[in-house]
Design a protein around this motif. Structure first.
Motif, PDB file in Angstrom:
ATOM      1  N   MET A 167       4.543  10.878  -9.426  1.00  0.00           N
ATOM      2  CA  MET A 167       3.468   9.857  -9.058  1.00  0.00           C
ATOM      3  C   MET A 167       4.289   8.435  -8.827  1.00  0.00           C
ATOM      4  O   MET A 167       4.653   7.998  -9.968  1.00  0.00           O
ATOM      5  N   PRO A 168       4.164   7.711  -7.766  1.00  0.00           N
ATOM      6  CA  PRO A 168       4.749   6.331  -7.915  1.00  0.00           C
ATOM      7  C   PRO A 168       4.433   5.509  -8.617  1.00  0.00           C
ATOM      8  O   PRO A 168       2.913   5.575  -8.955  1.00  0.00           O
ATOM      9  N   GLY A 169       4.861   4.602  -8.886  1.00  0.00           N
ATOM     10  CA  GLY A 169       4.505   3.511  -9.758  1.00  0.00           C
ATOM     11  C   GLY A 169       3.834   2.363  -9.001  1.00  0.00           C
ATOM     12  O   GLY A 169       4.140   2.208  -7.786  1.00  0.00           O
ATOM     13  N   HIS A 170       3.323   1.252  -9.658  1.00  0.00           N
ATOM     14  CA  HIS A 170       2.947   0.081  -9.047  1.00  0.00           C
ATOM     15  C   HIS A 170       4.237  -0.953  -9.264  1.00  0.00           C
ATOM     16  O   HIS A 170       4.970  -0.822 -10.072  1.00  0.00           O
ATOM     17  N   TYR A 171       4.176  -1.920  -8.330  1.00  0.00           N
ATOM     18  CA  TYR A 171       5.411  -2.884  -8.316  1.00  0.00           C
ATOM     19  C   TYR A 171       4.648  -4.138  -7.874  1.00  0.00           C
ATOM     20  O   TYR A 171       3.632  -4.179  -7.292  1.00  0.00           O
ATOM     21  N   PRO A 172       5.341  -5.389  -8.256  1.00  0.00           N
ATOM     22  CA  PRO A 172       4.566  -6.663  -7.949  1.00  0.00           C
ATOM     23  C   PRO A 172       3.918  -7.092  -6.760  1.00  0.00           C
ATOM     24  O   PRO A 172       2.897  -7.445  -6.555  1.00  0.00           O
ATOM     25  N   ASP A 173       4.963  -6.592  -5.689  1.00  0.00           N
ATOM     26  CA  ASP A 173       4.429  -7.138  -4.317  1.00  0.00           C
ATOM     27  C   ASP A 173       3.314  -6.058  -3.518  1.00  0.00           C
ATOM     28  O   ASP A 173       2.879  -6.381  -2.485  1.00  0.00           O
ATOM     29  N   ARG A 174       3.105  -5.048  -4.298  1.00  0.00           N
ATOM     30  CA  ARG A 174       2.090  -3.983  -3.656  1.00  0.00           C
ATOM     31  C   ARG A 174       0.943  -3.766  -4.773  1.00  0.00           C
ATOM     32  O   ARG A 174       1.096  -3.600  -5.913  1.00  0.00           O
ATOM     33  N   VAL A 175      -0.308  -3.650  -4.222  1.00  0.00           N
ATOM     34  CA  VAL A 175      -1.533  -3.438  -5.407  1.00  0.00           C
ATOM     35  C   VAL A 175      -1.400  -1.897  -5.993  1.00  0.00           C
ATOM     36  O   VAL A 175      -1.701  -1.661  -6.926  1.00  0.00           O
ATOM     37  N   CYS A 176      -1.423  -1.242  -4.766  1.00  0.00           N
ATOM     38  CA  CYS A 176      -1.405   0.172  -5.068  1.00  0.00           C
ATOM     39  C   CYS A 176      -0.435   0.986  -5.060  1.00  0.00           C
ATOM     40  O   CYS A 176       0.664   0.802  -4.429  1.00  0.00           O
ATOM     41  N   THR A 179      -6.933   8.413  -7.549  1.00  0.00           N
ATOM     42  CA  THR A 179      -6.693   8.306  -9.236  1.00  0.00           C
ATOM     43  C   THR A 179      -6.149   7.157  -9.417  1.00  0.00           C
ATOM     44  O   THR A 179      -6.286   6.563 -10.609  1.00  0.00           O
ATOM     45  N   ASP A 180      -5.776   6.131  -8.401  1.00  0.00           N
ATOM     46  CA  ASP A 180      -5.103   4.790  -8.744  1.00  0.00           C
ATOM     47  C   ASP A 180      -6.105   3.971  -9.504  1.00  0.00           C
ATOM     48  O   ASP A 180      -7.202   3.646  -9.010  1.00  0.00           O
ATOM     49  N   PRO A 181      -5.812   3.532 -10.481  1.00  0.00           N
ATOM     50  CA  PRO A 181      -6.887   2.519 -11.553  1.00  0.00           C
ATOM     51  C   PRO A 181      -7.317   1.395 -10.909  1.00  0.00           C
ATOM     52  O   PRO A 181      -8.154   0.896 -10.986  1.00  0.00           O
ATOM     53  N   VAL A 182      -6.501   0.937  -9.434  1.00  0.00           N
ATOM     54  CA  VAL A 182      -6.901  -0.026  -8.850  1.00  0.00           C
ATOM     55  C   VAL A 182      -8.267   0.389  -8.114  1.00  0.00           C
ATOM     56  O   VAL A 182      -9.330  -0.740  -8.153  1.00  0.00           O
ATOM     57  N   PHE A 183      -8.482   1.167  -7.679  1.00  0.00           N
ATOM     58  CA  PHE A 183      -9.841   1.741  -7.217  1.00  0.00           C
ATOM     59  C   PHE A 183     -10.982   1.995  -8.072  1.00  0.00           C
ATOM     60  O   PHE A 183     -12.079   2.188  -7.714  1.00  0.00           O
ATOM     61  N   GLU A 184     -10.736   2.126  -9.407  1.00  0.00           N
ATOM     62  CA  GLU A 184     -11.498   2.198 -10.584  1.00  0.00           C
ATOM     63  C   GLU A 184     -12.569   3.302 -10.202  1.00  0.00           C
ATOM     64  O   GLU A 184     -13.943   3.376 -10.426  1.00  0.00           O
ATOM     65  N   GLY A 185     -11.913   4.564  -9.872  1.00  0.00           N
ATOM     66  CA  GLY A 185     -12.728   5.884  -9.379  1.00  0.00           C
ATOM     67  C   GLY A 185     -13.564   5.746  -8.146  1.00  0.00           C
ATOM     68  O   GLY A 185     -14.130   6.973  -7.769  1.00  0.00           O
ATOM     69  N   ASP A 186     -13.604   4.794  -7.335  1.00  0.00           N
ATOM     70  CA  ASP A 186     -14.517   4.670  -6.308  1.00  0.00           C
ATOM     71  C   ASP A 186     -13.728   3.985  -5.006  1.00  0.00           C
ATOM     72  O   ASP A 186     -14.007   2.885  -4.711  1.00  0.00           O
ATOM     73  N   PRO A 187     -12.565   4.819  -4.270  1.00  0.00           N
ATOM     74  CA  PRO A 187     -11.991   4.230  -3.348  1.00  0.00           C
ATOM     75  C   PRO A 187     -12.682   4.040  -2.047  1.00  0.00           C
ATOM     76  O   PRO A 187     -12.359   2.977  -1.469  1.00  0.00           O
ATOM     77  N   GLY A 188     -13.891   4.635  -2.029  1.00  0.00           N
ATOM     78  CA  GLY A 188     -14.708   4.455  -0.750  1.00  0.00           C
ATOM     79  C   GLY A 188     -15.249   3.093  -0.836  1.00  0.00           C
ATOM     80  O   GLY A 188     -15.542   2.410   0.128  1.00  0.00           O
ATOM     81  N   SER A 219     -10.623  -2.082  -0.408  1.00  0.00           N
ATOM     82  CA  SER A 219      -9.894  -3.225   0.107  1.00  0.00           C
ATOM     83  C   SER A 219      -9.322  -3.909  -0.749  1.00  0.00           C
ATOM     84  O   SER A 219      -8.718  -5.097  -0.442  1.00  0.00           O
ATOM     85  N   ARG A 220      -9.146  -3.506  -1.881  1.00  0.00           N
ATOM     86  CA  ARG A 220      -8.432  -4.182  -2.929  1.00  0.00           C
ATOM     87  C   ARG A 220      -6.916  -4.027  -2.617  1.00  0.00           C
ATOM     88  O   ARG A 220      -6.129  -4.956  -3.082  1.00  0.00           O
ATOM     89  N   GLU A 221      -6.724  -3.153  -1.953  1.00  0.00           N
ATOM     90  CA  GLU A 221      -5.408  -2.856  -1.150  1.00  0.00           C
ATOM     91  C   GLU A 221      -5.435  -3.622   0.055  1.00  0.00           C
ATOM     92  O   GLU A 221      -6.082  -3.093   0.908  1.00  0.00           O
ATOM     93  N   PRO A 222      -4.623  -5.016   0.056  1.00  0.00           N
ATOM     94  CA  PRO A 222      -4.752  -5.479   1.625  1.00  0.00           C
ATOM     95  C   PRO A 222      -4.462  -4.888   2.748  1.00  0.00           C
ATOM     96  O   PRO A 222      -4.748  -5.142   3.980  1.00  0.00           O
ATOM     97  N   LEU A 223      -3.307  -3.801   2.642  1.00  0.00           N
ATOM     98  CA  LEU A 223      -3.048  -3.146   3.897  1.00  0.00           C
ATOM     99  C   LEU A 223      -3.985  -1.873   4.345  1.00  0.00           C
ATOM    100  O   LEU A 223      -3.641  -1.442   5.232  1.00  0.00           O
ATOM    101  N   LEU A 224      -4.883  -1.649   3.492  1.00  0.00           N
ATOM    102  CA  LEU A 224      -5.884  -0.706   3.877  1.00  0.00           C
ATOM    103  C   LEU A 224      -7.154  -1.375   4.883  1.00  0.00           C
ATOM    104  O   LEU A 224      -7.793  -2.038   4.132  1.00  0.00           O
ATOM    105  N   ALA A 225      -7.391  -0.694   5.692  1.00  0.00           N
ATOM    106  CA  ALA A 225      -8.406  -1.104   6.652  1.00  0.00           C
ATOM    107  C   ALA A 225      -9.726  -0.169   6.339  1.00  0.00           C
ATOM    108  O   ALA A 225     -11.149  -0.434   6.437  1.00  0.00           O
ATOM    109  N   SER A 226      -9.343   1.126   5.697  1.00  0.00           N
ATOM    110  CA  SER A 226     -10.520   2.045   5.316  1.00  0.00           C
ATOM    111  C   SER A 226      -9.978   2.739   4.318  1.00  0.00           C
ATOM    112  O   SER A 226      -8.924   2.723   3.799  1.00  0.00           O
ATOM    113  N   ALA A 227     -10.718   3.765   3.817  1.00  0.00           N
ATOM    114  CA  ALA A 227     -10.390   4.839   2.750  1.00  0.00           C
ATOM    115  C   ALA A 227      -9.807   5.830   3.359  1.00  0.00           C
ATOM    116  O   ALA A 227      -9.503   6.972   2.421  1.00  0.00           O
ATOM    117  N   GLU A 228      -9.539   5.978   4.463  1.00  0.00           N
ATOM    118  CA  GLU A 228      -9.138   7.296   5.242  1.00  0.00           C
ATOM    119  C   GLU A 228      -7.878   7.804   4.520  1.00  0.00           C
ATOM    120  O   GLU A 228      -7.384   8.912   4.467  1.00  0.00           O
TER     121      GLU A 228
END
Length: 212
Positions: A131-140, A163-172, A176-185
């Motif tokens: 499982m890849p880790g987080h790093y400063p320039d990227r949120v997820c 399962t990324d903690p950034v989504f707090e269990g609800d990526p749907g 948008s907490r990940e600036p590069l994501l336009a949807s949850a697809e």
């Protein structure tokens, strides 16, 4: 003027009656129309585009084992299938994959956690990693994909994890907490197996290519 809204079956039947559709088959027209409808149910949306990023390197080794024995982090197995938008299998697609280690570090000098894969006759692919880790320039957490196949448009995308903690269990709701994501697809469910001392993660990521 009132417009008459016809379903696909009615449209095909009308085309057949008016001579704008010709069926050269021993099958009954109703059977072929039903087969057409079933075929259309297989239609898929192309995989959304996502940033290539600055850490892509050409000529990654052909291997399905990105994880070496003893590598720290949660073992991860990713599998999927490469299809086109009509649901047809895309064999021998070239998949270039790269990611960070479990601490969020890219290997910029070599090819750790980088690989080239070729989809098999059934369009399937798989690889083992961590499982890849987080790093400063990227949120997820994410894995990069660059997918090419003759006669198809290139896919540049990324795989994200529900399962990324950034989504707090609800990526749907929280994608948008990940600036590069336009949807949850691109956020995929994660299946955990094993026991508390030996946890493994499985993810399925289907890739859908557009034809040229």
């Amino acid at each position: 003027m009132n417009s008459l809204r016809l379903g696909r079956r009615e449209i095909l039947q009308k085309c057949l009656a008016l001579g704008s559709l010709t069926i050269l088959s021993a099958a009954f027209p109703s059977e072929l129309i039903a087969a057409w409808e079933e075929r259309e149910k297989l239609a898929r949306k192309p995989t959304p585009w996502n940033e290539l990023g600055p850490f892509y390197k050409k000529s990654a080794p052909h291997t399905a084992s990105l994880r070496a024995p003893g590598d720290p982090g949660i073992p991860l197995s990713v599998s999927g299938q490469v299809l086109d938008v009509r649901g047809d299998i895309v064999p021998e697609a070239k998949l270039e994959i790269w990611q960070t280690d479990h601490l969020g570090h890219y290997d910029l000098d070599g090819y750790r956690y980088r690989a080239t894969l070729i989809s098999d006759a059934g369009g399937k692919y798989s690889f083992d990693s961590v499982m890849p880790g987080h790093y400063p320039d990227r949120v997820c957490q994410h894995i990069h994909y660059l997918v090419t196949a003759p006669g198809h448009k290139t896919i540049t995308t990324q795989l994200y994890f529900a399962t990324d903690p950034v989504f707090e269990g609800d990526p749907g709701r929280n994608f948008s907490r990940e600036p590069l994501l336009a949807s949850a697809e691109l956020v995929r469910p994660v299946v955990l197996r094993g026991d508390p001392k030996n946890v493994f993660a499985d993810v399925n990521f289907e890739l859908v290519m557009e034809r040229l």
